[in-house]
Design an enzyme around this catalytic site. Structure first.
Site, short mmCIF file in Angstrom:
data_model
loop_
_atom_site.label_atom_id
_atom_site.label_comp_id
_atom_site.label_asym_id
_atom_site.label_seq_id
_atom_site.Cartn_x
_atom_site.Cartn_y
_atom_site.Cartn_z
N GLY A 41 -6.58 3.98 6.02
CA GLY A 41 -7.81 4.71 6.32
C GLY A 41 -8.60 5.04 5.06
O GLY A 41 -9.17 4.16 4.45
N SER A 113 -2.85 -0.31 2.43
CA SER A 113 -4.25 0.02 2.21
C SER A 113 -4.38 1.41 1.57
O SER A 113 -3.80 1.66 0.51
CB SER A 113 -5.02 -0.10 3.53
OG SER A 113 -6.39 -0.15 3.32
N TRP A 114 -5.15 2.33 2.19
CA TRP A 114 -5.25 3.68 1.63
C TRP A 114 -3.88 4.31 1.48
O TRP A 114 -3.62 5.06 0.52
CB TRP A 114 -6.14 4.57 2.51
CG TRP A 114 -5.79 6.03 2.33
CD1 TRP A 114 -5.08 6.83 3.17
CD2 TRP A 114 -6.09 6.84 1.18
NE1 TRP A 114 -4.92 8.09 2.63
CE2 TRP A 114 -5.53 8.12 1.42
CE3 TRP A 114 -6.77 6.61 -0.02
CZ2 TRP A 114 -5.63 9.17 0.50
CZ3 TRP A 114 -6.87 7.65 -0.95
CH2 TRP A 114 -6.31 8.91 -0.68
N ASP A 260 -7.28 -11.51 0.90
CA ASP A 260 -7.72 -10.11 0.90
C ASP A 260 -8.86 -9.97 -0.10
O ASP A 260 -8.72 -10.32 -1.28
CB ASP A 260 -6.55 -9.20 0.51
CG ASP A 260 -6.84 -7.73 0.74
OD1 ASP A 260 -7.98 -7.29 0.48
OD2 ASP A 260 -5.92 -7.00 1.16
N HIS A 288 -6.94 -8.97 4.58
CA HIS A 288 -6.48 -7.58 4.53
C HIS A 288 -5.84 -7.16 5.85
O HIS A 288 -4.95 -6.32 5.87
CB HIS A 288 -7.66 -6.66 4.20
CG HIS A 288 -7.27 -5.25 3.89
ND1 HIS A 288 -6.62 -4.90 2.72
CD2 HIS A 288 -7.43 -4.10 4.59
CE1 HIS A 288 -6.40 -3.59 2.70
NE2 HIS A 288 -6.87 -3.08 3.82
#
Length: 306
Positions: A41, A113-114, A260, A288
């Site tokens: 996120g 990711s985040w 990605d 990604h």
């Protein structure tokens, strides 16, 4: 590719202060190797699928929804929100409080990711609490990474980017969208959430495009992403890579799609170079959003560490 579906054997709401309560759940073997899942996120929330990357006979798997999203309260998708107590430092503190609450000494950090940003910051601050790490679609929280996603990739998706910039034609897109997303006017913040999420989908042309079909989720996600990106994730530029030497002794696997778009500024390669005990696995024909091959590699990594 994954282990069978599994349900939590325990769950709850942890009071982390500032009026926030974080949802958590635990599944697998109560006496197994502890692991914690950090979702992306910011604002995506944990999912049942994430439980299935771990051998349920070998792992005690902890999942939780970070502040403001999923089942945690207050939810960032409410019409009016205060995000002042939702920062990287707060999330790191929540993670450490949850570890103590569950009586865990050290755990494997599984992130994407985040979640990779959060996991890397956490591990650099509390290396003695991390037994190993598995990252995918890695990020380090640099403004250069988020600038790439909001402006640098515009020429690759010109029509989608032109639409994205209609609401915020000048300045930092994240900061401009955040102002619109925090408007108490539903017409304003809903339109901003739709446009932000449309751009997020455009950046992942191989995905299903159904990630933001629930309006409340879309609003919470867009608010939290722009809140973090507009403030540089509350991290000095490049600090995660600069302090990666603190990860020495922590074995890790970085599973990265060769397609990605974040690779364009070298993030996974820079991290693998700076982290002494990391193995970088590149998955061909994968972006990604992931693929079957990436799923298999992430599961293989948890099998390796069990």
């Amino acid at each position: 590719m994954l282990y069978p579906e599994i349900e939590p054997y325990d769950h709850g709401m942890l009071d982390v202060g500032d009026g926030h309560h974080v949802y958590w759940e635990v599944c697998g073997n109560p006496d197994g190797k502890p692991a914690v899942v950090l979702h992306g996120g910011p604002g995506s929330g944990c999912t049942p699928r994430a439980r299935r990357y771990f051998d349920p006979a070998a792992y005690r798997v902890v999942l939780f929804d970070q502040r403001g999203c999923g089942r945690s309260t207050p939810h960032a998708g409410h019409p009016v929100v205060d995000l002042s107590t939702n920062t990287t430092d707060h999330l790191v503190g929540d993670l450490e409080r949850l570890r103590g609450h569950l009586g865990i000494d050290r755990w494997l950090v599984f992130a994407a990711s985040w979640g990779s940003v959060l996991g890397l910051v956490y591990a650099e601050r509390f290396p003695h609490r991390v037994s190993a790490m598995v990252h995918a679609g890695v990020a380090t929280g640099r403004r250069s990474e988020t600038d790439l996603l909001t402006t640098g990739l515009g020429p690759m998706f010109p029509r989608a980017h032109a639409r994205f910039r209609e609401l915020v034609p000048t300045g930092d897109p994240a900061a401009g969208y955040l102002e619109l997303l925090l408007s108490p006017d539903p017409a304003v913040h809903r339109r901003a959430a739709e446009e932000w999420c449309a751009w997020e989908d455009a950046l992942q042309p191989l995905s299903s495009g159904l990630r933001f079909e629930v309006p409340e989720h879309a609003l919470a996600f867009a608010r939290l992403v722009t809140h973090y990106w507009a403030h540089g994730s509350w991290l000095p530029e490049g600090i995660v890579l600069a302090e990666a030497g603190k990860l020495a002794g922590i074995p890790g696997v970085i599973v990265q799609g060769a397609l990605d778009l974040g690779n364009l500024i070298g993030t996974p390669f820079d991290l693998a170079h700076a982290w002494p005990d990391a193995e970088l696995i590149l998955i061909s024909e994968t972006a990604h959003g992931g693929s079957d091959a990436m799923t298999a590699s992430r599961r293989a990594a948890t099998d390796k560490f069990r």
